[in-house]
Structure formats: C-alpha cells, structure tokens
Scaffold this active site. Structure first.
Site, short mmCIF file in Angstrom:
data_model
loop_
_atom_site.label_atom_id
_atom_site.label_comp_id
_atom_site.label_asym_id
_atom_site.label_seq_id
_atom_site.Cartn_x
_atom_site.Cartn_y
_atom_site.Cartn_z
N ASN A 1 -1.33 27.81 -22.57
CA ASN A 1 -0.16 27.34 -21.83
C ASN A 1 0.48 26.19 -22.60
O ASN A 1 -0.09 25.11 -22.70
CB ASN A 1 -0.60 26.87 -20.44
N HIS B 1 6.49 32.89 -18.00
CA HIS B 1 5.76 31.69 -18.41
C HIS B 1 4.30 32.06 -18.59
O HIS B 1 3.71 32.72 -17.75
CB HIS B 1 5.91 30.59 -17.36
N CYS C 1 7.59 23.58 -16.77
CA CYS C 1 7.47 24.89 -17.44
C CYS C 1 8.63 25.83 -17.14
O CYS C 1 8.75 26.87 -17.78
CB CYS C 1 6.16 25.55 -17.04
#
Length: 326
Positions: free
Chosen positions: A283, A253, A113
């Site tokens: 996500n 993020h 990520c």
C-alpha cells in the site's frame, strides 16, 4: 467546452526492498500470514535522505516526457501527500522549482489514498472551464517514515512510491466521462496520523504507539472500503449509461488483497478485469492508483480509446471513482 484527457503518466519506485522475510526478522509475523491476509510480498522503502519531493520530482519529469511536454508548458501543479517534507512550503512548490515549471501555480492537497481521483476531478474543472490547458497531478508518500515497525498489523502494509499524470485539454472524445468523490467524517479517526494537536498523549495511549505514525482500525476501514469502492464505481457507470461490460480495466486503490477481492465480488466482475500490483509494492497510499495506471499503460494493458475506472478510498474517510476514456 474542452475535455480533460490524461496525456502522460510517470512513476518512481525506490530501490530498497523490505520483503516478507525481512518483516519476519523484525516483527512477530511470517510470510504465509502476510500473504494470506494482504497479498503483499514486497514493499519498497525510500532511502534515509530521500523524501516526498525527491520522489515526486522524478515521477513528474517522467510524466512530462510521456506527455511530450516541457516544464514551462504546465499551468498548475497539484501534489497530494500525507507525508510532506514541510508544513510550508508546499511540496508542489518545491517540485515546481525542481523541474523548472516557471509558469505553473502550485499547491498541495490531501484526500489520503483517494487523492489521485480527487485530483483528477479538481483538475477537470480547471480544464473544462478553460482556465488551464496542462495540469500536472502528483501523488507521493514516504509512508515507511511514518510506520510503527512494532505494530505488525500496519507495518507489513506500507511502501513508498510516487505517481504522476498530466491532464491536458482536448477537443476529441477522450477524457473523463463521469466521476464521484465523497467523504464520511464520522469515521475520521479510523485512519490516523497526528500532527500538532494537543491531545497527542491521549492518542498515543489509545493506539499504543507514537502519534506521528499511522494507526488504523482495520475492520472498520475494510467495511467502509469495500462498500465505498464498489458502490461508487456502480454509480459512475450508471451516470454514464454504461456497464462493466463497456470497461476494459478497473484500477483500485491497492490497500490489501482482502479489501480488493471483496470489492470485486461486490462489483460482480472477474478478477482479470482488475489491475493489481500489491505483491510488488504494498500500500503506497495516494500513489497506488497512478503507479498502477502507469504500469498498465507501459505494459499495454491500457490502450488509447479504452474505458477504465479508477477507484479508491482513504483516510478522512474519503472515496473517489472516475470513469474515463484513456
């Protein structure tokens, strides 16, 4: 010495949606629990015959259009994913062929990520040293194809998406100002999806699921993520001699709301300075930041000349933060 600026952005989101009502129907959970713990209402899901390179190709074309460039103008394609179509060829090479970027070198990389920030840092080196003029960075994942839908702790989190940006050489004041990337390999197994190791049986027993699905030690990851994102953001500001007052927007993020909220508090900034799209997408791994960046640009939240921070964390464990003038 040339600087590197973001000259164009693009994104792709699959049409199919798993909302919280659907999640209630397949796993022991409910909308209130999901919303309170994660902030997520919906997550988009790739079609059965839709893979990482399919989504990446669309995002790449849109980024090129945004930058006003042709595929043959691109010198390098860097693609980050944890769900590649193949071990080889690289997804970047597939996309290169799909879009006709005949002059571009191409490779995949993986910082999970944190990959978009990591990609910016790598591409910045190629541009500053005069090697390349235009670099296409793509982050794409089909996480829902690697999700265990019996594990309510993880299946509610993940969605599919692709985000892309073109980094171009410039002589103006715009560009990357300061950055930091890092890793903590001692925590490497806190976010895990096994490929070909021969200890698959041991891992499957430990996580209670299939080895190729994503497993996460939630509390350990949260503790790491909050500190990594807040502290690295502070350090890159200090390097630049700036403060959060000089920054128009922070794009973190989009892991879950509790992590982002705790990081915001540790940074000491107001929520209106942070761009979030968790509610809509969940996500989406490395694509979270470029997708959010694209949305912020297209909605007018970011204008040319604004200073912004991009900051993320991911499996590895990794982190990265970049301060730039858009």
């Amino acid at each position: 010495m040339p600087k590197a600026r973001i000259s164009g952005v693009g994104m792709y989101i699959p049409e199919k949606v798993y909302d919280n009502a659907y999640m209630e129907s397949i796993v022991d959970t409910n909308d209130e629990w999901i919303t309170r713990r994660t902030g997520i209402k919906e997550r988009h899901v790739s079609a059965p015959d839709e893979y990482t390179t399919d989504m990446a190709t669309i995002a790449a074309k849109r980024a090129l259009d945004s930058a006003g460039l042709k595929p043959e103008d691109i010198d390098l394609i860097m693609l980050a994913t944890v769900t590649p179509d193949y071990f080889t060829p690289s997804c970047a090479c597939v996309v290169q062929g799909n879009i006709g970027a005949v002059n571009a070198a191409a490779f995949d990389y993986n910082a999970a990520c944190s990959s978009f920030v990591t990609g910016l840092v790598m591409a910045n080196q190629f541009i500053e040293n005069g090697c390349y003029k235009h670099i296409l960075i793509i982050c794409a994942d089909v996480l829902t194809k690697a999700t265990d839908y019996k594990d309510r702790a993880t299946c509610i989190l993940f969605g599919d998406a692709a985000g892309a940006a073109v980094l171009s050489a410039t002589e103006s004041g715009e560009g990357i100002i300061s950055y930091e990337i890092g890793a903590d390999g001692e925590g490497c197994k806190n976010i895990t999806s096994l490929a070909i190791r021969d200890d698959a049986e041991e891992l499957e027993k430990r996580i209670g699921g299939r080895k190729e699905t994503i497993w996460m030690a939630g509390q350990a990851v949260m503790k790491f993520a909050v500190k990594a994102m807040a502290d690295s953001s502070g350090r890159i500001l200090e390097k630049a001699g700036l403060t959060y007052d000089d920054v128009e927007l922070v794009i973190p993020h989009q892991a879950n709301y509790r992590i982002v909220d705790s990081a915001i508090k540790r940074m000491g900034i107001e929520k209106d300075k942070v761009f979030l799209h968790l509610e809509k997408y969940g996500n989406t791994s490395a694509s979270c930041i470029p997708v959010a960046l694209c949305e912020a640009v297209e909605s007018g939240r970011i204008k040319r000349g604004d200073k912004i921070i991009l900051v993320g964390f991911g499996g590895g464990l990794t982190w990265g933060a970049a301060l730039l003038e858009y």
